[in-house]
Motif scaffolding. Structure first.
Motif, PDB file in Angstrom:
ATOM      1  N   GLU A  84       0.821  -1.211   0.000  1.00  0.00           N
ATOM      2  CA  GLU A  84       0.000   0.000   0.000  1.00  0.00           C
ATOM      3  C   GLU A  84       0.858   1.267   0.000  1.00  0.00           C
ATOM      4  N   GLY A  85       2.112   1.101   0.306  1.00  0.00           N
ATOM      5  CA  GLY A  85       2.990   2.263   0.317  1.00  0.00           C
ATOM      6  C   GLY A  85       2.984   2.955   1.664  1.00  0.00           C
ATOM      7  N   ASP A  86       1.802   3.158   2.214  1.00  0.00           N
ATOM      8  CA  ASP A  86       1.691   3.919   3.453  1.00  0.00           C
ATOM      9  C   ASP A  86       0.353   3.586   4.098  1.00  0.00           C
ATOM     10  N   LEU A  87       0.317   3.536   5.404  1.00  0.00           N
ATOM     11  CA  LEU A  87      -0.950   3.232   6.060  1.00  0.00           C
ATOM     12  C   LEU A  87      -1.538   4.453   6.764  1.00  0.00           C
ATOM     13  N   ALA A  88      -0.938   5.605   6.555  1.00  0.00           N
ATOM     14  CA  ALA A  88      -1.386   6.818   7.235  1.00  0.00           C
ATOM     15  C   ALA A  88      -2.854   7.106   6.938  1.00  0.00           C
ATOM     16  N   PRO A  89      -3.630   7.462   7.978  1.00  0.00           N
ATOM     17  CA  PRO A  89      -5.065   7.705   7.808  1.00  0.00           C
ATOM     18  C   PRO A  89      -5.365   9.057   7.164  1.00  0.00           C
ATOM     19  N   VAL A  90      -4.403   9.956   7.161  1.00  0.00           N
ATOM     20  CA  VAL A  90      -4.575  11.264   6.510  1.00  0.00           C
ATOM     21  C   VAL A  90      -3.309  11.622   5.730  1.00  0.00           C
ATOM     22  N   ALA A  91      -3.474  12.412   4.698  1.00  0.00           N
ATOM     23  CA  ALA A  91      -2.352  12.793   3.830  1.00  0.00           C
ATOM     24  C   ALA A  91      -1.265  13.514   4.630  1.00  0.00           C
ATOM     25  N   CYS A  92      -1.694  14.261   5.654  1.00  0.00           N
ATOM     26  CA  CYS A  92      -0.760  15.031   6.472  1.00  0.00           C
ATOM     27  C   CYS A  92       0.344  14.150   7.060  1.00  0.00           C
ATOM     28  N   LEU A  93       0.055  12.862   7.244  1.00  0.00           N
ATOM     29  CA  LEU A  93       1.017  11.973   7.887  1.00  0.00           C
ATOM     30  C   LEU A  93       1.781  11.110   6.899  1.00  0.00           C
ATOM     31  N   ASP A  94       1.522  11.277   5.610  1.00  0.00           N
ATOM     32  CA  ASP A  94       2.262  10.515   4.609  1.00  0.00           C
ATOM     33  C   ASP A  94       3.744  10.805   4.723  1.00  0.00           C
ATOM     34  N   GLN A  95       4.533   9.812   4.408  1.00  0.00           N
ATOM     35  CA  GLN A  95       5.973  10.047   4.378  1.00  0.00           C
ATOM     36  C   GLN A  95       6.274  11.044   3.272  1.00  0.00           C
ATOM     37  N   GLY A  96       7.121  12.003   3.603  1.00  0.00           N
ATOM     38  CA  GLY A  96       7.465  13.014   2.613  1.00  0.00           C
ATOM     39  C   GLY A  96       6.334  13.977   2.327  1.00  0.00           C
ATOM     40  N   ALA A  97       5.363  14.039   3.244  1.00  0.00           N
ATOM     41  CA  ALA A  97       4.296  15.019   3.081  1.00  0.00           C
ATOM     42  C   ALA A  97       4.851  16.404   3.396  1.00  0.00           C
ATOM     43  N   ASP A  98       4.509  17.351   2.537  1.00  0.00           N
ATOM     44  CA  ASP A  98       4.944  18.713   2.801  1.00  0.00           C
ATOM     45  C   ASP A  98       4.213  19.184   4.047  1.00  0.00           C
ATOM     46  N   ARG A 102       0.363  25.033   9.291  1.00  0.00           N
ATOM     47  CA  ARG A 102      -0.495  25.021  10.477  1.00  0.00           C
ATOM     48  C   ARG A 102      -0.164  23.864  11.416  1.00  0.00           C
ATOM     49  N   THR A 103       0.816  23.058  11.051  1.00  0.00           N
ATOM     50  CA  THR A 103       1.196  21.908  11.868  1.00  0.00           C
ATOM     51  C   THR A 103       1.330  22.263  13.347  1.00  0.00           C
ATOM     52  N   ALA A 104       1.995  23.377  13.583  1.00  0.00           N
ATOM     53  CA  ALA A 104       2.329  23.763  14.955  1.00  0.00           C
ATOM     54  C   ALA A 104       1.101  23.895  15.852  1.00  0.00           C
ATOM     55  N   ASN A 105       0.034  24.457  15.321  1.00  0.00           N
ATOM     56  CA  ASN A 105      -1.145  24.604  16.175  1.00  0.00           C
ATOM     57  C   ASN A 105      -2.401  23.996  15.555  1.00  0.00           C
ATOM     58  N   CYS A 106      -2.204  22.849  14.903  1.00  0.00           N
ATOM     59  CA  CYS A 106      -3.347  22.123  14.335  1.00  0.00           C
ATOM     60  C   CYS A 106      -4.052  21.367  15.455  1.00  0.00           C
ATOM     61  N   ARG A 107      -5.360  21.575  15.537  1.00  0.00           N
ATOM     62  CA  ARG A 107      -6.132  20.961  16.620  1.00  0.00           C
ATOM     63  C   ARG A 107      -6.344  19.465  16.422  1.00  0.00           C
ATOM     64  N   THR A 108      -6.247  19.022  15.188  1.00  0.00           N
ATOM     65  CA  THR A 108      -6.607  17.639  14.903  1.00  0.00           C
ATOM     66  C   THR A 108      -5.409  16.698  14.719  1.00  0.00           C
ATOM     67  N   LEU A 109      -4.251  17.263  14.481  1.00  0.00           N
ATOM     68  CA  LEU A 109      -3.080  16.429  14.178  1.00  0.00           C
ATOM     69  C   LEU A 109      -2.769  15.377  15.242  1.00  0.00           C
ATOM     70  N   PRO A 110      -2.791  15.753  16.527  1.00  0.00           N
ATOM     71  CA  PRO A 110      -2.502  14.747  17.553  1.00  0.00           C
ATOM     72  C   PRO A 110      -3.437  13.544  17.466  1.00  0.00           C
ATOM     73  N   MET A 111      -4.684  13.809  17.144  1.00  0.00           N
ATOM     74  CA  MET A 111      -5.654  12.717  17.005  1.00  0.00           C
ATOM     75  C   MET A 111      -5.275  11.800  15.850  1.00  0.00           C
ATOM     76  N   TRP A 112      -4.908  12.383  14.710  1.00  0.00           N
ATOM     77  CA  TRP A 112      -4.516  11.568  13.553  1.00  0.00           C
ATOM     78  C   TRP A 112      -3.297  10.722  13.879  1.00  0.00           C
ATOM     79  N   ARG A 113      -2.376  11.308  14.601  1.00  0.00           N
ATOM     80  CA  ARG A 113      -1.172  10.561  14.982  1.00  0.00           C
ATOM     81  C   ARG A 113      -1.521   9.346  15.832  1.00  0.00           C
ATOM     82  N   LYS A 114      -2.401   9.565  16.799  1.00  0.00           N
ATOM     83  CA  LYS A 114      -2.787   8.450  17.673  1.00  0.00           C
ATOM     84  C   LYS A 114      -3.520   7.374  16.883  1.00  0.00           C
ATOM     85  N   LEU A 115      -4.356   7.805  15.965  1.00  0.00           N
ATOM     86  CA  LEU A 115      -5.091   6.847  15.138  1.00  0.00           C
ATOM     87  C   LEU A 115      -4.116   6.015  14.308  1.00  0.00           C
TER      88      LEU A 115
END
Lengths: 138, 138
Positions: A84-98, A102-115
């Motif tokens: 599959e190349g990557d199992l990340a649930p959102v594009a933000c977490l893809d390897q080599g994702a730009d 807003r990464t620094a204060n994104c409200r949802t990123l921690p949730m995606w990471r845990k997922l």
DNA sequence: TAATTAACCTACTATCCCAATATGTTTATA
DNA sequence: TATAAACATATTGGGATAGTAGGTTAATTA
């Protein structure tokens, strides 16, 4: 992820090969028929698995494919990450994702990471051997 | 699932609206600017949320969007199931999926089901209020 | 050694979904 | 009555998925 046919087929083939380890080399044709998967399409999937030493292929008459290791040494996660190349649930977490500004204060990123962690941990806890033992659902 | 922009944007908008509840109706334009999302695209997403009573829209001058309930009453899972249509990790588990003939003795299906459960349970355990409190990652 | 089997390799294609854009219509307010 | 803003519908470009098609190399075996 979402898991595509590529990953699903790969897992099914590995279980199939694990269940027929006694047969030594199993030809693509046989696997494809048994699993009801298009031969040519399956070929392209197995190519990846061979390149990554999951399987060995042997050419010519009497050739086919074989597992390189015992079934309990393949985790589902490792196979899926290959196909599959990557199992990340959102594009933000893809390897080599730009990484967006807003990464620094994104409200949802921690949730995606845990997922992401949850999913990977689960899939890494299962081996091909586990799938063989898996009782058929009634 | 894989979670697309539709779902990610929807969550961000809900958090934004939750953080600006005092402002009563917030125009699309304001949300789009604040969240750096294309206005027109966002419109199509909010349409779904309005149709499902997640938001109320008010037309005309002074109009905009507003939450219908307090933030702690929206689970992330329920929002994503609306915008993404389905969170199933494989096509086999999609609603209205033509159940394939191999369902009965598929070695991998039980695993997909558990994964689906795992993901949904996790996402249902988080509310919009939780996301507001989420500390910015450093 | 020739025929056969089967893996390996490269390129192409149809279809679908995502992400967005474009253009307009209706409704409420000042 | 001018303006602001939600609501509605249609279209588009790009990328990924799921395959097809055809040819090449390598190993058996008759």
């Amino acid at each position: 992820m979402r898991i595509s046919t590529k990953g699903r087929y790969a897992l099914r083939v590995l279980v199939d090969l694990a269940e027929h380890q006694a047969d030594d080399f199993v030809p693509l044709k046989v696997i494809a028929t048994r699993q009801q998967i298009s031969e040519k399409y399956l070929e392209s999937i197995l190519k990846v698995l061979v390149r990554n030493k999951i399987l060995t292929g042997r050419r010519g008459k009497g050739g086919g494919y074989r597992l390189t290791k015992p079934p309990e040494q393949y985790t589902v996660g490792s196979i899926l990450r290959l196909t599959e190349g990557d199992l990340a649930p959102v594009a933000c977490l893809d390897q080599g994702a730009d990484n967006c500004p807003r990464t620094a204060n994104c409200r949802t990123l921690p949730m995606w990471r845990k997922l992401d962690e949850l999913v990977n941990n689960y899939l890494d806890s299962i081996t091909i051997a586990d799938l063989m033992e898996s009782p058929p659902a009634k």
